[in-house]
Design a protein around this motif. Sequence first.
Motif, PDB file in Angstrom:
ATOM      1  N   SER A  53      17.604  12.346   4.496  1.00  0.00           N
ATOM      2  CA  SER A  53      17.098  11.616   3.465  1.00  0.00           C
ATOM      3  C   SER A  53      15.432  11.441   3.673  1.00  0.00           C
ATOM      4  N   PHE A  54      14.973  10.437   3.241  1.00  0.00           N
ATOM      5  CA  PHE A  54      13.409  10.221   3.338  1.00  0.00           C
ATOM      6  C   PHE A  54      12.765  10.396   4.791  1.00  0.00           C
ATOM      7  N   GLU A  55      12.016  11.251   4.976  1.00  0.00           N
ATOM      8  CA  GLU A  55      11.503  11.233   6.454  1.00  0.00           C
ATOM      9  C   GLU A  55      10.913  10.174   7.226  1.00  0.00           C
TER      10      GLU A  55
ATOM     11  N   VAL B  69      19.240   2.979   1.061  1.00  0.00           N
ATOM     12  CA  VAL B  69      19.917   3.952   0.237  1.00  0.00           C
ATOM     13  C   VAL B  69      18.920   4.535  -0.779  1.00  0.00           C
ATOM     14  N   CYS B  70      18.433   5.848  -0.594  1.00  0.00           N
ATOM     15  CA  CYS B  70      17.478   6.714  -1.391  1.00  0.00           C
ATOM     16  C   CYS B  70      18.215   7.219  -2.328  1.00  0.00           C
ATOM     17  N   ASN B  71      17.913   6.725  -3.707  1.00  0.00           N
ATOM     18  CA  ASN B  71      18.481   6.921  -4.934  1.00  0.00           C
ATOM     19  C   ASN B  71      17.553   7.253  -6.248  1.00  0.00           C
TER      20      ASN B  71
ATOM     21  N   LEU C 207      17.233  -0.448  -1.794  1.00  0.00           N
ATOM     22  CA  LEU C 207      17.482   0.839  -2.644  1.00  0.00           C
ATOM     23  C   LEU C 207      16.259   1.164  -2.828  1.00  0.00           C
ATOM     24  N   ASP C 208      16.192   2.393  -2.347  1.00  0.00           N
ATOM     25  CA  ASP C 208      14.795   3.091  -2.675  1.00  0.00           C
ATOM     26  C   ASP C 208      14.782   4.109  -3.718  1.00  0.00           C
ATOM     27  N   GLU C 209      14.183   3.440  -4.889  1.00  0.00           N
ATOM     28  CA  GLU C 209      14.119   4.260  -6.097  1.00  0.00           C
ATOM     29  C   GLU C 209      12.736   4.675  -6.467  1.00  0.00           C
ATOM     30  N   ALA C 210      12.100   5.437  -5.446  1.00  0.00           N
ATOM     31  CA  ALA C 210      10.868   6.278  -5.969  1.00  0.00           C
ATOM     32  C   ALA C 210      10.916   7.047  -6.860  1.00  0.00           C
ATOM     33  N   TYR C 211      12.036   7.444  -7.321  1.00  0.00           N
ATOM     34  CA  TYR C 211      12.089   8.433  -8.544  1.00  0.00           C
ATOM     35  C   TYR C 211      12.915   7.995  -9.915  1.00  0.00           C
ATOM     36  N   ARG C 212      13.263   6.842  -9.608  1.00  0.00           N
ATOM     37  CA  ARG C 212      13.926   5.817 -10.637  1.00  0.00           C
ATOM     38  C   ARG C 212      13.629   6.517 -12.144  1.00  0.00           C
TER      39      ARG C 212
ATOM     40  N   ASN D 252      18.230  10.803  -3.972  1.00  0.00           N
ATOM     41  CA  ASN D 252      17.814  11.055  -2.823  1.00  0.00           C
ATOM     42  C   ASN D 252      16.637  12.074  -2.435  1.00  0.00           C
ATOM     43  N   ASN D 253      15.883  11.746  -1.828  1.00  0.00           N
ATOM     44  CA  ASN D 253      14.716  12.806  -1.318  1.00  0.00           C
ATOM     45  C   ASN D 253      15.090  13.389   0.044  1.00  0.00           C
ATOM     46  N   PRO D 254      15.431  14.659  -0.046  1.00  0.00           N
ATOM     47  CA  PRO D 254      15.027  15.929  -0.779  1.00  0.00           C
ATOM     48  C   PRO D 254      16.163  16.428  -1.659  1.00  0.00           C
TER      49      PRO D 254
ATOM     50  N   ARG E 171       9.925   0.473  -5.337  1.00  0.00           N
ATOM     51  CA  ARG E 171       9.676   1.312  -6.510  1.00  0.00           C
ATOM     52  C   ARG E 171       8.200   1.756  -6.205  1.00  0.00           C
ATOM     53  N   THR E 172       7.645   2.911  -6.626  1.00  0.00           N
ATOM     54  CA  THR E 172       6.216   3.148  -6.462  1.00  0.00           C
ATOM     55  C   THR E 172       5.458   3.563  -7.661  1.00  0.00           C
ATOM     56  N   PHE E 173       4.181   3.460  -7.770  1.00  0.00           N
ATOM     57  CA  PHE E 173       3.248   3.890  -8.676  1.00  0.00           C
ATOM     58  C   PHE E 173       2.879   5.598  -8.391  1.00  0.00           C
ATOM     59  N   SER E 174       3.457   5.801  -7.064  1.00  0.00           N
ATOM     60  CA  SER E 174       2.894   7.333  -6.728  1.00  0.00           C
ATOM     61  C   SER E 174       3.487   8.378  -7.443  1.00  0.00           C
ATOM     62  N   LYS E 175       4.752   8.278  -8.105  1.00  0.00           N
ATOM     63  CA  LYS E 175       5.310   9.665  -8.801  1.00  0.00           C
ATOM     64  C   LYS E 175       5.155   9.474 -10.173  1.00  0.00           C
ATOM     65  N   ALA E 176       6.151   8.904 -10.822  1.00  0.00           N
ATOM     66  CA  ALA E 176       5.980   9.092 -12.393  1.00  0.00           C
ATOM     67  C   ALA E 176       4.673   8.251 -12.816  1.00  0.00           C
TER      68      ALA E 176
ATOM     69  N   CYS F 213       0.990  -1.169   0.027  1.00  0.00           N
ATOM     70  CA  CYS F 213       0.083  -0.058   0.030  1.00  0.00           C
ATOM     71  C   CYS F 213       0.947   1.175  -0.032  1.00  0.00           C
ATOM     72  N   GLY F 214       1.603   1.263  -1.239  1.00  0.00           N
ATOM     73  CA  GLY F 214       2.610   2.370  -1.196  1.00  0.00           C
ATOM     74  C   GLY F 214       3.943   2.163  -0.580  1.00  0.00           C
ATOM     75  N   ALA F 215       4.811   2.684  -1.279  1.00  0.00           N
ATOM     76  CA  ALA F 215       6.278   2.046  -0.833  1.00  0.00           C
ATOM     77  C   ALA F 215       6.509   2.468   0.530  1.00  0.00           C
ATOM     78  N   VAL F 216       5.833   3.349   1.161  1.00  0.00           N
ATOM     79  CA  VAL F 216       6.145   3.664   2.535  1.00  0.00           C
ATOM     80  C   VAL F 216       5.413   2.327   3.487  1.00  0.00           C
ATOM     81  N   THR F 217       4.384   1.490   3.100  1.00  0.00           N
ATOM     82  CA  THR F 217       3.806   0.616   3.855  1.00  0.00           C
ATOM     83  C   THR F 217       5.076  -0.452   3.872  1.00  0.00           C
TER      84      THR F 217
ATOM     85  N   LEU G 282      -3.690   6.443  -5.082  1.00  0.00           N
ATOM     86  CA  LEU G 282      -4.496   4.942  -4.973  1.00  0.00           C
ATOM     87  C   LEU G 282      -3.494   4.144  -3.968  1.00  0.00           C
ATOM     88  N   ARG G 283      -2.448   4.407  -3.637  1.00  0.00           N
ATOM     89  CA  ARG G 283      -1.404   3.992  -2.898  1.00  0.00           C
ATOM     90  C   ARG G 283      -0.930   2.458  -3.329  1.00  0.00           C
ATOM     91  N   VAL G 284      -0.188   2.557  -4.074  1.00  0.00           N
ATOM     92  CA  VAL G 284       0.502   1.207  -4.603  1.00  0.00           C
ATOM     93  C   VAL G 284       2.095   1.240  -5.018  1.00  0.00           C
TER      94      VAL G 284
HETATM   95  C1  LIG Z   1       7.319   9.070  -2.380  1.00  0.00           C
HETATM   96  C2  LIG Z   1       8.195   8.385  -1.914  1.00  0.00           C
HETATM   97  C3  LIG Z   1       8.133   7.132  -1.667  1.00  0.00           C
HETATM   98  C4  LIG Z   1       7.161   6.235  -2.085  1.00  0.00           C
HETATM   99  O1  LIG Z   1       5.602   6.646  -1.398  1.00  0.00           O
HETATM  100  P1  LIG Z   1       4.315   5.857  -1.498  1.00  0.00           P
HETATM  101  O2  LIG Z   1       3.338   6.965  -2.185  1.00  0.00           O
HETATM  102  O3  LIG Z   1       4.252   5.305  -0.374  1.00  0.00           O
HETATM  103  O4  LIG Z   1       4.699   4.719  -2.599  1.00  0.00           O
HETATM  104  C5  LIG Z   1       9.158   6.154  -1.159  1.00  0.00           C
HETATM  105  N1  LIG Z   1      10.497   6.512  -0.969  1.00  0.00           N
HETATM  106  C6  LIG Z   1      10.694   7.968  -1.124  1.00  0.00           C
HETATM  107  C7  LIG Z   1      11.959   8.499  -1.147  1.00  0.00           C
HETATM  108  C8  LIG Z   1       9.699   8.765  -1.472  1.00  0.00           C
HETATM  109  O5  LIG Z   1       9.795  10.227  -1.972  1.00  0.00           O
END
Ligand SMILES: *Cc1c(COP(=O)(O)O)cnc(C)c1O
Length: 369
Positions: free
Chosen positions: A114-116, A164-166, A195-200, A168-170, A225-230, A88-92, A236-238
Amino acid sequence: MSPRPVVQALPAYRPGRNPADLAREIGVARAVKLASNEVAFPPLPAVVEAVTAAAGQTNRYPDNGAVVLTQALADRYGVDPAQVATGCGAVTLCQELAQAYNDPGTSIAFAWRSFEMYPLLAQVAGARAIQVPLVAGRPGGPADTHDLQGLCAALDDSTRLVFVCNPNNPTGTAVRRAELEQFLDAVPQQTLVVLDEAYREFVTDPAVPDGIELMRGRPNVAVLRTFSKAWGLAGLRVGYLVAEDPAVAEAVRRTHVPFSVSMLAQAAAVAALASEEVVRARCAAVVAERDRLTAALRDRGFDVADSQANFVWLPVGEEAAGLAAALEARAVITRPFAGEGVRVTVGTPEEDDVFLAALDDVRSATTVR
Ligand SMILES: *Cc1c(COP(=O)(O)O)cnc(C)c1O
């Protein structure tokens, strides 16, 4: 009756500003939200269609194994479905990883800033957070980025996870193949590298590796990876995890919050994957706009590093909170990190022009930078 001390110590949830409320409050037609790294495009047509069709079945539970989506992801990335877990989102998935790997007294390592989410999930798991400062950037040079040697040196016998957020956010900076391979070679086998590639999908530097390729042959590496960004499905949270070792995906599936990836989310993600060409074109537009925004900020004297994500980082230090508040008063919502900087999502060209005009107005009205 009181919650666990670590839960009492968690920061209370602070909702972000809603652009419609802000616009009403300051009496303008429209406020611009550049705070959460969403893409500005509307949902893909195929997604709207799939969600509409799935809506007619929502009296039923979703498929808890997300079989169709998992297979689609496995096909897309050339892995076995057993190597994939959806969440339910990469955060879950981050939380589920901590639940799967961290007993109280163990630790989770990551760079900072890095990611909060990382420190919070360590706290909730009762794990120690090992935070390794980013290598400081320098004005006119590279921005703050991961200190992978320092991160590796900080791991100990208790460390179960290292994030490793790559990119990196922010900060938007990314580590490259050679240094990341060196890091993966050096991390002990009992520590899982995530490897957190939310922005790959926004990465354009060919030297920044694709984690799913890099993980091959490395059983202690997993990619988020996440469907939330690109892919445009933030609402929808996945998200998903791809692991070299199927045992990692299996451990995450065991801690999965039951039915937490909704029927609509699963249908939407499958439809989005089938629309990858449109998504790629949208990402290319975001990248072009990222370059324009970066150049416009540099023209204004801001020390903006090259971003590999869909946001830019203004390292304004102590001015961060004040600058974000001043922008908000001019109907532009950004994301300040007090004392450090302001993260600004790449919007549409029109939105970014509103932001740049607001920034010019702030600076002519004050002595901010
Ligand atoms: C946005 C983000 C996520 C993913 O978030 P979800 O909406 O929960 O999929 C994961 N990692 C980082 C670094 C992000 O910025």
